[in-house]
Write a protein that holds these residues in place. Structure first.
Motif, mmCIF file in Angstrom:
data_model
loop_
_atom_site.group_PDB
_atom_site.id
_atom_site.type_symbol
_atom_site.label_atom_id
_atom_site.label_comp_id
_atom_site.label_asym_id
_atom_site.label_seq_id
_atom_site.Cartn_x
_atom_site.Cartn_y
_atom_site.Cartn_z
ATOM 1 N N SER A 20 57.161 39.325 37.010
ATOM 2 C CA SER A 20 56.374 39.314 38.235
ATOM 3 C C SER A 20 56.489 40.637 38.993
ATOM 4 O O SER A 20 55.486 41.198 39.437
ATOM 5 C CB SER A 20 56.833 38.154 39.128
ATOM 6 O OG SER A 20 56.181 38.185 40.356
ATOM 7 N N SER B 17 54.909 37.894 45.567
ATOM 8 C CA SER B 17 54.950 37.764 44.107
ATOM 9 C C SER B 17 56.315 37.271 43.631
ATOM 10 O O SER B 17 56.399 36.429 42.735
ATOM 11 C CB SER B 17 54.636 39.110 43.447
ATOM 12 O OG SER B 17 53.332 39.521 43.736
ATOM 13 N N ALA C 161 56.944 33.747 41.768
ATOM 14 C CA ALA C 161 57.615 33.677 40.461
ATOM 15 C C ALA C 161 58.852 32.794 40.533
ATOM 16 O O ALA C 161 59.123 32.005 39.619
ATOM 17 C CB ALA C 161 57.983 35.076 39.976
#
Length: 193
Positions: A55, A134, A138
């Motif tokens: 990620s 992000s 993840a």
């Protein structure tokens, strides 16, 4: 830029839009490694680690590809990062825990082809998440993946001691349990609003 809170992103990735039980991504390790609780938790940890590294790398790769105006390289770049990360995890596990390496068997290198990991990279890019978002996405996806593995592993371990009709033993029973778990997770859909 996305305006969701970090808690909402985490809950959506782990429960509401669980990659295994809602999107049906990563079914191979879900069915193959979920026979024992110990193996399932360690596989979940390995997948979570690969998701986090992939990620962060996907965020950087996407930013770089936008700058050089080459978005068509996005998919192949993500695949290379995922494959490299899995190789590092595989070497680490082989060195630190040969027993775990043996118990995970072929499913450890198959993390490379786990579509849930590629899905995390692609979904975060499409949603326009920043770096912190992000990472949270993840982490939530990894927790959800591990949760699904642990739930089915626990149920499968308990069912080894139960009297089950011969027609529904083995794969049929595992798929039946997976379907029920998926229906249960559909109940979290109201949290996503």
């Amino acid at each position: 830029m996305n305006t969701e809170s970090l808690g909402t992103i985490f809950l959506n990735a782990s429960l509401v839009n669980n990659f295994v039980l809602a999107y049906f991504l990563g079914i191979c390790p879900f069915l193959g490694v979920s026979g024992k609780m110990e193996t399932a938790t360690k596989m979940g940890g390995a997948v979570m680690f690969v998701m986090l590294i992939s990620s962060v790398c996907a965020y950087g790769i996407h930013a770089f590809l936008v700058v050089i105006d080459a978005p068509y390289l996005q998919l192949i770049s993500y695949i290379v990062v995922i494959a490299s990360t899995v190789q590092l995890v595989e070497m680490f596990i082989k060195k630190m825990s040969p027993a775990l390496f043996q118990s995970l068997g072929i499913f450890l290198p198959l993390i490379t082809t786990n579509c849930a990991i590629l899905g995390v990279a692609l979904f975060q890019t499409n949603k326009g998440y920043g770096l912190l978002e992000s990472v949270v996405y993840a982490l939530g996806a990894g927790v959800g993946f591990t949760l699904a593995l642990v739930l089915i592993a626990g149920l499968r371990e308990r069912l080894t001691f139960a009297e089950v009709p011969s027609i529904s033993k083995g794969t049929a029973l595992t798929l039946f349990i997976a379907g029920i778990l998926s229906l249960c997770f559909m109940g979290f859909a109201g949290l996503g609003a």
